[in-house]
Write a protein that holds these residues in place. Structure first.
Motif, PDB file in Angstrom:
ATOM      1  N   ILE A   1       0.840  -1.207   0.000  1.00 35.59           N
ATOM      2  CA  ILE A   1       0.000   0.000   0.000  1.00 35.59           C
ATOM      3  C   ILE A   1       0.873   1.255   0.000  1.00 35.59           C
ATOM      4  O   ILE A   1       0.619   2.206  -0.749  1.00 35.59           O
ATOM      5  N   THR A   2       1.920   1.239   0.822  1.00 34.75           N
ATOM      6  CA  THR A   2       2.827   2.394   0.919  1.00 34.75           C
ATOM      7  C   THR A   2       3.587   2.612  -0.390  1.00 34.75           C
ATOM      8  O   THR A   2       3.708   3.756  -0.868  1.00 34.75           O
ATOM      9  N   LEU A   3       4.097   1.524  -0.976  1.00 37.68           N
ATOM     10  CA  LEU A   3       4.834   1.637  -2.243  1.00 37.68           C
ATOM     11  C   LEU A   3       3.959   2.233  -3.344  1.00 37.68           C
ATOM     12  O   LEU A   3       4.386   3.124  -4.067  1.00 37.68           O
TER      13      LEU A   3
ATOM     14  N   VAL B   1       6.955  -3.095  -9.243  1.00 38.04           N
ATOM     15  CA  VAL B   1       6.981  -3.078  -7.779  1.00 38.04           C
ATOM     16  C   VAL B   1       8.420  -3.143  -7.275  1.00 38.04           C
ATOM     17  O   VAL B   1       8.786  -2.447  -6.323  1.00 38.04           O
ATOM     18  N   LYS B   2       9.254  -3.969  -7.913  1.00 41.15           N
ATOM     19  CA  LYS B   2      10.670  -4.046  -7.523  1.00 41.15           C
ATOM     20  C   LYS B   2      11.364  -2.703  -7.722  1.00 41.15           C
ATOM     21  O   LYS B   2      12.144  -2.265  -6.875  1.00 41.15           O
ATOM     22  N   LEU B   3      11.058  -2.026  -8.840  1.00 43.18           N
ATOM     23  CA  LEU B   3      11.640  -0.708  -9.104  1.00 43.18           C
ATOM     24  C   LEU B   3      11.181   0.300  -8.060  1.00 43.18           C
ATOM     25  O   LEU B   3      11.980   1.099  -7.554  1.00 43.18           O
ATOM     26  N   ALA B   4       9.900   0.263  -7.726  1.00 39.45           N
ATOM     27  CA  ALA B   4       9.358   1.171  -6.718  1.00 39.45           C
ATOM     28  C   ALA B   4      10.013   0.927  -5.364  1.00 39.45           C
ATOM     29  O   ALA B   4      10.297   1.868  -4.609  1.00 39.45           O
ATOM     30  N   MET B   5      10.273  -0.350  -5.048  1.00 41.62           N
ATOM     31  CA  MET B   5      10.912  -0.687  -3.783  1.00 41.62           C
ATOM     32  C   MET B   5      12.333  -0.137  -3.730  1.00 41.62           C
ATOM     33  O   MET B   5      12.762   0.420  -2.709  1.00 41.62           O
ATOM     34  N   LYS B   6      13.063  -0.281  -4.840  1.00 38.69           N
ATOM     35  CA  LYS B   6      14.438   0.246  -4.896  1.00 38.69           C
ATOM     36  C   LYS B   6      14.449   1.761  -4.746  1.00 38.69           C
ATOM     37  O   LYS B   6      15.275   2.328  -4.022  1.00 38.69           O
ATOM     38  N   LYS B   7      13.516   2.444  -5.425  1.00 37.96           N
ATOM     39  CA  LYS B   7      13.446   3.908  -5.329  1.00 37.96           C
ATOM     40  C   LYS B   7      13.120   4.353  -3.918  1.00 37.96           C
ATOM     41  O   LYS B   7      13.720   5.296  -3.387  1.00 37.96           O
ATOM     42  N   THR B   8      12.150   3.673  -3.299  1.00 38.89           N
ATOM     43  CA  THR B   8      11.724   4.049  -1.950  1.00 38.89           C
ATOM     44  C   THR B   8      12.849   3.811  -0.946  1.00 38.89           C
ATOM     45  O   THR B   8      13.111   4.657  -0.073  1.00 38.89           O
TER      46      THR B   8
ATOM     47  N   GLY C   1      15.982   3.761  -1.667  1.00 41.54           N
ATOM     48  CA  GLY C   1      17.018   4.755  -1.982  1.00 41.54           C
ATOM     49  C   GLY C   1      16.727   6.096  -1.341  1.00 41.54           C
ATOM     50  O   GLY C   1      17.632   6.747  -0.813  1.00 41.54           O
ATOM     51  N   ARG C   2      15.467   6.498  -1.364  1.00 41.12           N
ATOM     52  CA  ARG C   2      15.079   7.766  -0.721  1.00 41.12           C
ATOM     53  C   ARG C   2      15.333   7.721   0.772  1.00 41.12           C
ATOM     54  O   ARG C   2      15.818   8.680   1.377  1.00 41.12           O
ATOM     55  N   ILE C   3      14.987   6.571   1.389  1.00 41.38           N
ATOM     56  CA  ILE C   3      15.175   6.429   2.835  1.00 41.38           C
ATOM     57  C   ILE C   3      16.660   6.439   3.190  1.00 41.38           C
ATOM     58  O   ILE C   3      17.091   7.073   4.169  1.00 41.38           O
ATOM     59  N   THR C   4      17.471   5.765   2.372  1.00 41.96           N
ATOM     60  CA  THR C   4      18.910   5.663   2.618  1.00 41.96           C
ATOM     61  C   THR C   4      19.601   7.014   2.537  1.00 41.96           C
ATOM     62  O   THR C   4      20.451   7.362   3.355  1.00 41.96           O
ATOM     63  N   PHE C   5      19.230   7.813   1.503  1.00 44.75           N
ATOM     64  CA  PHE C   5      19.924   9.074   1.255  1.00 44.75           C
ATOM     65  C   PHE C   5      19.223  10.285   1.871  1.00 44.75           C
ATOM     66  O   PHE C   5      19.659  11.416   1.685  1.00 44.75           O
ATOM     67  N   SER C   6      18.156  10.063   2.603  1.00 46.83           N
ATOM     68  CA  SER C   6      17.451  11.208   3.226  1.00 46.83           C
ATOM     69  C   SER C   6      18.130  11.599   4.544  1.00 46.83           C
ATOM     70  O   SER C   6      18.809  10.830   5.168  1.00 46.83           O
TER      71      SER C   6
ATOM     72  N   GLY D   1       1.287   4.051  -2.978  1.00 50.34           N
ATOM     73  CA  GLY D   1       0.934   5.432  -2.653  1.00 50.34           C
ATOM     74  C   GLY D   1       2.061   6.411  -2.907  1.00 50.34           C
ATOM     75  O   GLY D   1       1.818   7.548  -3.333  1.00 50.34           O
ATOM     76  N   LEU D   2       3.320   5.984  -2.677  1.00 51.92           N
ATOM     77  CA  LEU D   2       4.466   6.897  -2.778  1.00 51.92           C
ATOM     78  C   LEU D   2       5.063   7.022  -4.176  1.00 51.92           C
ATOM     79  O   LEU D   2       5.813   7.966  -4.437  1.00 51.92           O
ATOM     80  N   ASN D   3       4.761   6.077  -5.067  1.00 49.98           N
ATOM     81  CA  ASN D   3       5.399   6.069  -6.393  1.00 49.98           C
ATOM     82  C   ASN D   3       4.389   6.377  -7.493  1.00 49.98           C
ATOM     83  O   ASN D   3       3.455   5.608  -7.734  1.00 49.98           O
ATOM     84  N   CYS D   4       4.627   7.506  -8.168  1.00 54.80           N
ATOM     85  CA  CYS D   4       3.672   8.000  -9.175  1.00 54.80           C
ATOM     86  C   CYS D   4       3.507   7.038 -10.344  1.00 54.80           C
ATOM     87  O   CYS D   4       2.424   6.961 -10.931  1.00 54.80           O
ATOM     88  N   HIS D   5       4.576   6.306 -10.709  1.00 54.49           N
ATOM     89  CA  HIS D   5       4.471   5.420 -11.869  1.00 54.49           C
ATOM     90  C   HIS D   5       3.573   4.209 -11.582  1.00 54.49           C
ATOM     91  O   HIS D   5       3.226   3.458 -12.496  1.00 54.49           O
ATOM     92  N   LEU D   6       3.190   4.032 -10.308  1.00 54.26           N
ATOM     93  CA  LEU D   6       2.262   2.957  -9.954  1.00 54.26           C
ATOM     94  C   LEU D   6       0.822   3.461  -9.825  1.00 54.26           C
ATOM     95  O   LEU D   6      -0.061   2.697  -9.435  1.00 54.26           O
ATOM     96  N   HIS D   7       0.595   4.717 -10.149  1.00 55.70           N
ATOM     97  CA  HIS D   7      -0.762   5.272 -10.063  1.00 55.70           C
ATOM     98  C   HIS D   7      -1.519   4.980 -11.356  1.00 55.70           C
ATOM     99  O   HIS D   7      -1.868   5.877 -12.131  1.00 55.70           O
TER     100      HIS D   7
END
Length: 311
Positions: free
Chosen positions: A46-48, A297-304, A306-311, A50-56
């Motif tokens: 659900i979070t993935l 979904v795998k791409l969205a997970m990597k992006k999410t 990545g955001r958490i890691t570099f934030s 919601g947070l990734n526009c390419h999954l909308h």
């Protein structure tokens, strides 16, 4: 008289899965693990989304709702089930039992229809790709979702009213880990052929209508796939549908086996095992099924991550 009978039973004792003391603690940790995986998997999906526009997109809108439904009806059942493993008596009030049954019916029926909506979405995507954006417009998706939850509410009310017509006299030991219709019917002192017939008709419609929709959709999909000239195109189309087919088979297979066979063929104890599949195993497996074979979904997970890691 009926009112007096109903008031004579104000609570039920849930028997749980087993009465063997040596299995209680191992089963508690096993199903606690199942619940943690279910919650993390479905809320994560659900979070993935919601947070990734390419999954909308329509496909992921339906997957978002499937995860919400899986999380919800697992949460309506498993926490109370876990209590039975660590307490001498797992007591649930009459009102609590009816409430659990209503939400269980609502979410399970909604899942049946969300799976059929997902099959229709795949049919449009593969068989009518040029019209996909128009056919699966936001308005159409909203209409389909209203239909999904509308059918869930309507049939959950019908099932619950059918249960409310049952009267319970002295015995309040419910041979199940949750409030379900067949064990309640077995426990009641006024159960009739009509109650069972109403259940059978409602379940047949709940399973039959989505199954027909899904079979028709995949019939057209297979026909279109066989007309695709490139091997890569056919492989991609099969890959897109395989996750959904697996989820459909697990959910409808276990549901049909549990409810559409006479109780004389399947004893109630075996019915409990069948119920485990679509109430606990399916909600846990759905996030895995839809994510492991899904590149988006795998791409969205990597992006999410990545955001958490570099934030």
């Amino acid at each position: 008289m009926a009112a007096d009978n109903i008031s004579s039973v104000t609570e039920f004792i849930l028997a749980g899965l087993t009465d063997k003391p040596g299995l209680q603690l191992p089963l508690f940790f096993l199903f606690l693990g199942f619940y943690v995986v279910t919650v993390v998997g479905n809320l994560g999906l659900i979070t993935l989304i919601g947070l990734n526009c390419h999954l909308h997109t329509p496909m992921y809108l339906f997957l978002f709702n499937l995860s919400f439904i899986d999380f919800s009806y697992s949460s309506a059942i498993i926490p109370k089930m876990l209590v039975s493993f660590v307490s001498k008596k797992n007591i649930i009030s009459y009102t609590g039992c009816m409430t659990q049954f209503f939400f269980f019916a609502f979410f399970v029926i909604s899942e049946a229809f969300i799976l059929s909506a997902m099959a229709y979405d795949r049919y449009v995507a593969i068989c009518k790709p040029l019209l996909y954006t128009v056919t699966m417009s936001p308005q159409v998706c909203l209409f389909l979702l209203l239909g999904v939850y509308g059918m869930g509410i309507w049939k959950a009310i019908a099932h619950t009213v059918n249960v409310l017509f049952l009267t319970f006299c002295a015995d309040n030991l419910l041979n199940h880990y949750m409030c379900d219709f067949l064990p309640l019917l077995e426990l009641s002192c006024n159960s009739s052929y009509m109650n069972l017939l109403v259940l059978f008709v409602l379940v047949a419609i709940t399973i039959g209508v989505p199954i027909v929709t899904i079979f028709l959709s995949y019939g057209f999909i297979l026909s279109s796939i066989f007309h695709i000239s490139s091997t890569e195109g056919r492989s991609k189309a099969f890959s897109t549908c395989s996750s959904h087919i697996m989820a459909v088979f697990l959910f409808f297979g276990s549901g049909t086996f549990a409810y559409l066979k006479p109780p004389s063929i399947i004893p109630l104890d075996q019915g409990k095992v069948c119920t485990l599949f679509y109430t606990i195993v399916v909600p846990m497996l759905n996030p895995v099924i839809y994510s492991l074979r899904n590149k988006d979904v795998k791409l969205a997970m990597k992006k999410t991550l990545g955001r958490i890691t570099f934030s």
